[in-house]
Design an enzyme around this catalytic site. Structure first.
Site, PDB file in Angstrom:
ATOM      1  N   SER A  84     -81.389 -30.167 -70.785  1.00  0.00           N
ATOM      2  CA  SER A  84     -79.969 -30.109 -71.145  1.00  0.00           C
ATOM      3  C   SER A  84     -79.714 -28.877 -72.019  1.00  0.00           C
ATOM      4  O   SER A  84     -80.625 -28.384 -72.696  1.00  0.00           O
ATOM      5  CB  SER A  84     -79.555 -31.368 -71.910  1.00  0.00           C
ATOM      6  OG  SER A  84     -80.077 -31.337 -73.225  1.00  0.00           O
ATOM      7  N   SER A  94     -73.119 -45.537 -76.850  1.00  0.00           N
ATOM      8  CA  SER A  94     -73.939 -45.974 -77.982  1.00  0.00           C
ATOM      9  C   SER A  94     -73.429 -47.305 -78.533  1.00  0.00           C
ATOM     10  O   SER A  94     -72.287 -47.398 -78.992  1.00  0.00           O
ATOM     11  CB  SER A  94     -73.898 -44.901 -79.085  1.00  0.00           C
ATOM     12  OG  SER A  94     -74.242 -45.453 -80.325  1.00  0.00           O
ATOM     13  N   LEU A  95     -74.281 -48.326 -78.491  1.00  0.00           N
ATOM     14  CA  LEU A  95     -73.916 -49.631 -79.069  1.00  0.00           C
ATOM     15  C   LEU A  95     -73.690 -49.506 -80.569  1.00  0.00           C
ATOM     16  O   LEU A  95     -72.839 -50.193 -81.136  1.00  0.00           O
ATOM     17  CB  LEU A  95     -75.014 -50.662 -78.797  1.00  0.00           C
ATOM     18  CG  LEU A  95     -75.154 -51.168 -77.359  1.00  0.00           C
ATOM     19  CD1 LEU A  95     -76.284 -52.176 -77.275  1.00  0.00           C
ATOM     20  CD2 LEU A  95     -73.861 -51.793 -76.858  1.00  0.00           C
ATOM     21  N   ARG A  96     -74.464 -48.640 -81.216  1.00  0.00           N
ATOM     22  CA  ARG A  96     -74.310 -48.432 -82.662  1.00  0.00           C
ATOM     23  C   ARG A  96     -72.904 -47.933 -82.974  1.00  0.00           C
ATOM     24  O   ARG A  96     -72.240 -48.433 -83.888  1.00  0.00           O
ATOM     25  CB  ARG A  96     -75.352 -47.400 -83.125  1.00  0.00           C
ATOM     26  CG  ARG A  96     -75.152 -46.913 -84.552  1.00  0.00           C
ATOM     27  CD  ARG A  96     -76.022 -45.702 -84.850  1.00  0.00           C
ATOM     28  NE  ARG A  96     -75.687 -44.545 -84.051  1.00  0.00           N
ATOM     29  CZ  ARG A  96     -74.676 -43.716 -84.292  1.00  0.00           C
ATOM     30  NH1 ARG A  96     -73.897 -43.921 -85.340  1.00  0.00           N
ATOM     31  NH2 ARG A  96     -74.455 -42.671 -83.522  1.00  0.00           N
ATOM     32  N   ARG A  97     -72.458 -46.932 -82.213  1.00  0.00           N
ATOM     33  CA  ARG A  97     -71.118 -46.389 -82.457  1.00  0.00           C
ATOM     34  C   ARG A  97     -70.039 -47.408 -82.122  1.00  0.00           C
ATOM     35  O   ARG A  97     -69.115 -47.635 -82.903  1.00  0.00           O
ATOM     36  CB  ARG A  97     -70.899 -45.122 -81.609  1.00  0.00           C
ATOM     37  CG  ARG A  97     -71.698 -43.928 -82.101  1.00  0.00           C
ATOM     38  CD  ARG A  97     -71.515 -42.715 -81.195  1.00  0.00           C
ATOM     39  NE  ARG A  97     -72.297 -41.586 -81.711  1.00  0.00           N
ATOM     40  CZ  ARG A  97     -73.006 -40.752 -80.958  1.00  0.00           C
ATOM     41  NH1 ARG A  97     -73.020 -40.910 -79.643  1.00  0.00           N
ATOM     42  NH2 ARG A  97     -73.680 -39.764 -81.501  1.00  0.00           N
ATOM     43  N   THR A 144     -70.433 -32.358 -70.049  1.00  0.00           N
ATOM     44  CA  THR A 144     -70.023 -33.429 -69.127  1.00  0.00           C
ATOM     45  C   THR A 144     -69.136 -34.436 -69.844  1.00  0.00           C
ATOM     46  O   THR A 144     -68.113 -34.879 -69.312  1.00  0.00           O
ATOM     47  CB  THR A 144     -71.283 -34.160 -68.583  1.00  0.00           C
ATOM     48  OG1 THR A 144     -72.174 -33.200 -68.033  1.00  0.00           O
ATOM     49  CG2 THR A 144     -70.930 -35.187 -67.532  1.00  0.00           C
ATOM     50  N   ARG A 145     -69.517 -34.794 -71.064  1.00  0.00           N
ATOM     51  CA  ARG A 145     -68.737 -35.794 -71.805  1.00  0.00           C
ATOM     52  C   ARG A 145     -67.358 -35.246 -72.170  1.00  0.00           C
ATOM     53  O   ARG A 145     -66.377 -35.979 -72.128  1.00  0.00           O
ATOM     54  CB  ARG A 145     -69.495 -36.215 -73.065  1.00  0.00           C
ATOM     55  CG  ARG A 145     -70.799 -36.943 -72.750  1.00  0.00           C
ATOM     56  CD  ARG A 145     -71.423 -37.508 -74.001  1.00  0.00           C
ATOM     57  NE  ARG A 145     -72.861 -37.628 -73.864  1.00  0.00           N
ATOM     58  CZ  ARG A 145     -73.627 -38.306 -74.702  1.00  0.00           C
ATOM     59  NH1 ARG A 145     -73.086 -38.935 -75.724  1.00  0.00           N
ATOM     60  NH2 ARG A 145     -74.925 -38.369 -74.530  1.00  0.00           N
ATOM     61  N   ARG A 170     -72.022 -41.127 -70.462  1.00  0.00           N
ATOM     62  CA  ARG A 170     -73.359 -40.513 -70.486  1.00  0.00           C
ATOM     63  C   ARG A 170     -73.257 -39.059 -70.067  1.00  0.00           C
ATOM     64  O   ARG A 170     -72.223 -38.609 -69.606  1.00  0.00           O
ATOM     65  CB  ARG A 170     -74.297 -41.249 -69.507  1.00  0.00           C
ATOM     66  CG  ARG A 170     -74.666 -42.676 -69.875  1.00  0.00           C
ATOM     67  CD  ARG A 170     -75.777 -42.794 -70.896  1.00  0.00           C
ATOM     68  NE  ARG A 170     -76.885 -41.891 -70.675  1.00  0.00           N
ATOM     69  CZ  ARG A 170     -77.887 -42.118 -69.824  1.00  0.00           C
ATOM     70  NH1 ARG A 170     -77.914 -43.204 -69.102  1.00  0.00           N
ATOM     71  NH2 ARG A 170     -78.869 -41.244 -69.700  1.00  0.00           N
ATOM     72  N   THR A 175     -68.076 -43.810 -75.268  1.00  0.00           N
ATOM     73  CA  THR A 175     -69.407 -43.736 -75.885  1.00  0.00           C
ATOM     74  C   THR A 175     -70.305 -44.755 -75.203  1.00  0.00           C
ATOM     75  O   THR A 175     -69.845 -45.834 -74.833  1.00  0.00           O
ATOM     76  CB  THR A 175     -69.387 -44.017 -77.406  1.00  0.00           C
ATOM     77  OG1 THR A 175     -70.747 -44.027 -77.873  1.00  0.00           O
ATOM     78  CG2 THR A 175     -68.766 -45.356 -77.750  1.00  0.00           C
ATOM     79  N   LYS A 192     -83.672 -38.784 -83.119  1.00  0.00           N
ATOM     80  CA  LYS A 192     -83.117 -40.112 -82.801  1.00  0.00           C
ATOM     81  C   LYS A 192     -83.630 -40.633 -81.458  1.00  0.00           C
ATOM     82  O   LYS A 192     -83.473 -41.808 -81.162  1.00  0.00           O
ATOM     83  CB  LYS A 192     -81.592 -40.098 -82.849  1.00  0.00           C
ATOM     84  CG  LYS A 192     -80.899 -39.306 -81.785  1.00  0.00           C
ATOM     85  CD  LYS A 192     -79.395 -39.520 -81.888  1.00  0.00           C
ATOM     86  CE  LYS A 192     -78.673 -38.745 -80.807  1.00  0.00           C
ATOM     87  NZ  LYS A 192     -77.250 -38.955 -80.828  1.00  0.00           N
ATOM     88  N   ASP A 193     -84.276 -39.763 -80.663  1.00  0.00           N
ATOM     89  CA  ASP A 193     -84.849 -40.197 -79.380  1.00  0.00           C
ATOM     90  C   ASP A 193     -86.317 -40.602 -79.492  1.00  0.00           C
ATOM     91  O   ASP A 193     -86.901 -41.086 -78.523  1.00  0.00           O
ATOM     92  CB  ASP A 193     -84.758 -39.063 -78.332  1.00  0.00           C
ATOM     93  CG  ASP A 193     -83.329 -38.710 -77.972  1.00  0.00           C
ATOM     94  OD1 ASP A 193     -82.460 -39.594 -78.078  1.00  0.00           O
ATOM     95  OD2 ASP A 193     -83.085 -37.551 -77.575  1.00  0.00           O
ATOM     96  N   CYS A 196     -82.635 -48.491 -78.076  1.00  0.00           N
ATOM     97  CA  CYS A 196     -81.226 -48.174 -77.774  1.00  0.00           C
ATOM     98  C   CYS A 196     -80.412 -49.431 -77.530  1.00  0.00           C
ATOM     99  O   CYS A 196     -79.204 -49.383 -77.409  1.00  0.00           O
ATOM    100  CB  CYS A 196     -81.151 -47.301 -76.521  1.00  0.00           C
ATOM    101  SG  CYS A 196     -81.763 -45.645 -76.784  1.00  0.00           S
TER     102      CYS A 196
END
Length: 310
Positions: A14, A130-133, A155-156, A150, A128, A84-85, A243
């Protein structure tokens, strides 16, 4: 003149991952005139499955496993990851040699029309995966419509328009590294949405016994960031969170003291448990575990148990 050393750096393909790997390559070559670097682009499972939210893909190390395999079989000498990955456990034979100085750890809100979070219309659609967000945003604004999102940053950003979203949430660090910060409507305060563990920090992974790559990578370590991220990762490891669960932690160093704040939340933002601990920076791991225990005992355990049962 000293013999030239070639260091092969494994990275995802990426634009952001390439920026990070090129940044490390440039630092290595600038500090060590006899070092030449080469980037080796590797496609990970997380890069191949783009039509499913990360929480549903499951498993840890979605963006690192194939890169770690390249280290183990000698195709690469270093791997550059977004922290974070990076899972809390490393395969035998590999280790984390450095955590580099952190960029802005916050989340960034990019709106199509609104000025910021509190200016969004009722029932706003936010992108998003992300469950956290999403959990923390729903705790604040329960009427939000969360849309899965994703792909890389470009792209986002395109999906903001093509999916007719009111806003998307991205990591501020990635937006800044890609020089797209002019698109940010608001940097979301940590008091509102706590960042992901390790967000904004880059890590360098190597083979444990590599006498060449080891010293080169360790020289890029940023001790304050390492202390903070070590505490955050100890918190996540105690919760066994990948995740698939809405958990967050963020640390701050004040002199020799580390303050860690953590969150465990239900997927829809209720219940939500948030607390902090602080102590000496050399006790970063213990503080992370202590914070995790505190939130688990407050009711977080029941939330995580229910999520992991599904």
């Amino acid at each position: 003149m000293a013999d030239q050393i070639l260091i092969k750096i494994g990275t995802r393909g990426s634009p952001l991952a390439l920026w990070q790997a090129e940044h490390v390559a440039a630092l290595l070559e600038r500090r060590n005139p006899n070092v030449k670097t080469e980037l080796v682009v590797i496609k990970t499972k997380g890069d191949k499955i783009l039509d499913v939210p990360l929480a549903k893909v499951g498993g840890k190390g979605l963006f690192v496993k194939e890169i770690e395999e390249s280290l183990l079989d000698g195709r690469t000498d270093m791997a550059v990851h977004s922290m974070k990955d990076v899972p809390s456990e490393f395969p035998p034979g590999l280790c984390l040699a450095a955590i580099m100085e952190r960029e802005d750890p916050r989340d960034a809100l990019i709106c199509s029309r609104a000025k910021g979070l509190l200016d969004l219309p009722p029932n706003a659609k936010i992108g998003t995966s992300s469950l956290r967000r999403s959990a923390q945003l729903l705790a604040l604004m329960p009427d939000l419509q969360i849309e899965p999102l994703r792909g890389n940053i470009g792209t986002r950003l395109d999906k903001l328009t093509s999916l007719n979203l009111d806003a998307i949430v991205l990591a501020a660090a990635g937006v800044k590294r890609m020089a797209m910060d002019d698109k940010v409507s608001e940097y979301i305060p940590e008091e509102t949405v706590l960042p992901a563990v390790g967000q904004g920090a880059m890590g360098i992974e190597i083979r444990e016994d590599d006498p060449v790559a080891g010293p080169l990578a360790r020289a890029l370590n940023h001790e304050p960031t390492q202390v903070i991220v070590t505490g955050e990762r100890a918190f996540l490891k105690r919760l066994d969170g990948g995740c698939q669960v809405p958990v967050a932690a963020h640390g701050r160093l004040k002199g020799d003291f580390l303050q860690l704040t953590g969150v465990i939340a239900g997927v829809d933002g209720t219940p939500i448990f948030r607390d902090s601990v602080s102590g000496k920076k050399e006790d970063a791991k213990e503080l992370g575990v202590k914070l995790a225990e505190k939130l688990l005992n407050a009711g977080g355990k029941a939330v995580l148990d229910e999520l992991l049962d599904h």
